[in-house]
Design a protein around this motif. Structure first.
Motif, PDB file in Angstrom:
ATOM      1  N   VAL A   7       0.708   0.509   3.500  1.00 47.39           N
ATOM      2  CA  VAL A   7       1.492  -0.663   3.871  1.00 47.39           C
ATOM      3  C   VAL A   7       2.274  -1.152   2.658  1.00 47.39           C
ATOM      4  N   LEU A   8       3.591  -1.136   2.785  1.00 47.76           N
ATOM      5  CA  LEU A   8       4.472  -1.605   1.721  1.00 47.76           C
ATOM      6  C   LEU A   8       5.113  -2.907   2.167  1.00 47.76           C
ATOM      7  N   ARG A  40      10.834  -6.971   9.971  1.00 49.64           N
ATOM      8  CA  ARG A  40      10.342  -6.208  11.116  1.00 49.64           C
ATOM      9  C   ARG A  40      11.023  -6.635  12.424  1.00 49.64           C
ATOM     10  N   ARG A 390      15.377   1.431   5.502  1.00 52.77           N
ATOM     11  CA  ARG A 390      14.860   0.753   6.691  1.00 52.77           C
ATOM     12  C   ARG A 390      15.837   0.880   7.860  1.00 52.77           C
ATOM     13  N   ARG A 426       9.528   4.526   2.105  1.00 53.28           N
ATOM     14  CA  ARG A 426      10.130   3.320   2.686  1.00 53.28           C
ATOM     15  C   ARG A 426      10.486   3.546   4.153  1.00 53.28           C
ATOM     16  N   GLN A 429       7.231   3.519   6.274  1.00 57.84           N
ATOM     17  CA  GLN A 429       6.736   2.164   6.465  1.00 57.84           C
ATOM     18  C   GLN A 429       7.521   1.452   7.556  1.00 57.84           C
ATOM     19  N   GLU A 433       6.562  -0.038  11.421  1.00 60.13           N
ATOM     20  CA  GLU A 433       6.831  -1.409  11.856  1.00 60.13           C
ATOM     21  C   GLU A 433       7.550  -1.433  13.204  1.00 60.13           C
ATOM     22  N   SER A 439      -1.815  -0.481  11.299  1.00 57.00           N
ATOM     23  CA  SER A 439      -1.691  -0.647   9.850  1.00 57.00           C
ATOM     24  C   SER A 439      -2.786   0.105   9.097  1.00 57.00           C
ATOM     25  N   ASP A 444       0.417   9.331   9.511  1.00 52.56           N
ATOM     26  CA  ASP A 444       1.610   8.923  10.245  1.00 52.56           C
ATOM     27  C   ASP A 444       1.857   9.942  11.354  1.00 52.56           C
TER      28      ASP A 444
END
Length: 482
Positions: A7-8, A40, A390, A426, A429, A433, A439, A444
């Motif tokens: 978790v970042l 998020r 992201r 990144r 993560q 989300e 979490s 993954d």
């Protein structure tokens, strides 16, 4: 599956010493952090709108995201074999390859050569572009003594990494130039036919078998070796993804093929949200759009792709200089040159020790940077790269949700995916989300893998699949008897 990224916190910086910045710099930085943070909730909103535009593109032509049908029918079996030429018209170079496929279990043989793509070609005339490609092919064939003993023309896969409407696998009408290209006489025309005609005039012993996009190629080339591949993605100069759908899920496609027939879709989603409904645009994004060859187009690409990340950084530093916050009394002519900095500069800057970073600023910009300015610059590089990573999840997560994909490998190519050391963590993560992964996950379910050479090997594999279909008498989506 690979281990979870952990978790970042996207709002937490890894840059040390920011508390020691002057009040003016600290205030400016806090303002930028607020503008560039994509939380998020915003990610989910963007991804939801992304899915809506993906579906619209499958319904009808003329949408923001064209969802181009490729006539690549299904994933490779892994048994494809043969000898193929590949031409890759990239953003910087022209690459010609000779590829020998021997099946999944055998090593591929690749011979290649890069040819410089002069800047004037990118904004010139169509004739100059095709002449350059034919000249390069002719040189490559002669250098490698390629004409076949049986007298048959060499099979060519043409990687044309720009939005193109395909009625056949060996056909492609350019919809719009991207990546800074604006060559006259190609938009609205069949690029495959233009290249074929240029090769005929030169009497080259070559036949064009397939026109492909590098994203589709990345997916197919990767699936040739890795059956867990679900999506091909480009996170580089541009941004895009390809995935495998079914004919019955493409209402705009009128064909006699059974609904269950798999069809590779080249999304071309760099133009997502051109209407600016959900993307968190800053004034720097708006400036880059205004100054681009095609204002108002490729909105998503201009916020997330490698071509523009360094330019965002440069715009911000120029504004800070104009306000008297950085580089006081120094000559910043190089900094004021558009696209003077690339994504590689930002990637290195995040982790560079002071001495190396200072040398980088001196070499690239002829600027002597202070310790305080370095800390600021590193944080700027970080917030720009984090936002880009992201945002890059939004298209892929939308595809996964639309098709009910819960696990697999996203075969990613491009300079951002492969050269930025923190991009994958990144991205993972943010994927968690958006898709609500636990979490406390140990793994993954969807991970990025390094794509095989989609522009070369992908072109060869798709050419092999096409010729295999011809041999079987299946001419669906094939214009001519090859």
């Amino acid at each position: 599956m690979a281990a979870a990224a952990g978790v970042l916190d996207p709002t937490k910086s890894e840059v040390q010493g920011l508390d020691n910045l002057s009040p003016a710099l600290k205030t400016a930085l806090q303002d930028l952090e607020a503008k560039f943070t994509v939380d998020r909730q915003k990610l989910k909103q963007i991804s939801q709108r992304f899915e809506e535009e993906l579906r619209e593109g499958l319904q009808k032509d003329g949408c923001n995201i064209p969802m181009n049908v490729t006539w690549t029918l299904g994933f490779p079996s892994g048994d494809e074999a043969g000898e193929f030429l590949a031409v890759d018209l990239g953003g910087t170079n022209l690459r010609v390859c000779w590829i020998v496929l021997k099946g999944r279990e055998e090593e591929k043989v690749v011979t290649q050569k890069k040819y410089k793509l002069p800047a004037e070609i990118k904004t010139g005339e169509a004739e100059a572009l095709w002449r350059l490609i034919v000249d390069s092919l002719e040189d490559f064939i002669a250098t490698n003594e390629l004409p076949r003993d049986d007298g048959e023309p060499l099979a060519l896969g043409f990687t044309f990494s720009y939005p193109a409407h395909q009625d056949y696998v060996d056909h492609g009408v350019l919809q719009t130039w991207t990546k800074g290209f604006d060559i006259k006489g190609v938009e609205g025309e069949d690029a495959a036919s233009q290249l074929t005609e240029a090769m005929k005039k030169r009497n080259l012993p070559v036949r064009l078998v397939a026109l492909i996009n590098d994203t589709t190629g990345a997916m197919i080339a990767s699936a040739y070796n890795d059956p867990e591949t679900i999506i091909g993605a480009i996170f580089g100069t541009g941004c895009n993804a390809a995935y495998m759908d079914h004919v019955g899920s493409i209402p705009k496609l009128h064909t006699d093929l059974p609904d269950a027939t798999p069809m590779a879709i080249n999304c071309e989603y760099g133009a997502f949200d051109n209407a600016h409904r959900v993307l968190p645009l800053t004034k720097y994004d708006e400036a880059i759009d205004r100054e681009s060859p095609r204002p108002g187009e490729q909105s998503f690409e201009k916020m997330s792709a490698g071509l523009y990340l360094g330019e965002l950084f440069r715009h911000i530093l120029c504004e800070m200089y104009d306000k008297g916050l950085v580089f006081k009394g120094q000559d910043v002519k190089k900094l004021q040159e558009p696209y003077a900095l690339d994504t590689g500069f930002l990637s290195s800057l995040e982790d560079d020790p002071f001495r190396e970073a200072r040398g980088r600023f001196e070499d690239y910009l002829n600027i002597s940077i202070t310790w305080e300015e370095l800390q600021l610059a590193q944080r700027l590089a970080e917030i720009i790269a984090v936002r880009g990573a992201r945002l890059c999840t939004c298209g892929v997560s939308a595809i996964c949700r639309m098709k009910g994909i819960e696990s697999g490998h996203v075969a990613a190519d491009g300079s951002v995916a492969n050269k930025h050391p923190k991009f994958k963590a990144r991205w993972a993560q943010a994927m968690g989300e958006v898709l609500d992964w636990p979490s406390d996950r140990k793994e993954d379910p969807i991970i990025i893998t390094s794509a095989e050479d989609g522009s070369g090997i992908g072109a060869a594999v798709i050419s092999a699949m096409t010729l295999q279909r011809v041999k079987q008498g299946n001419m669906a989506g094939i214009r001519q008897q090859l």
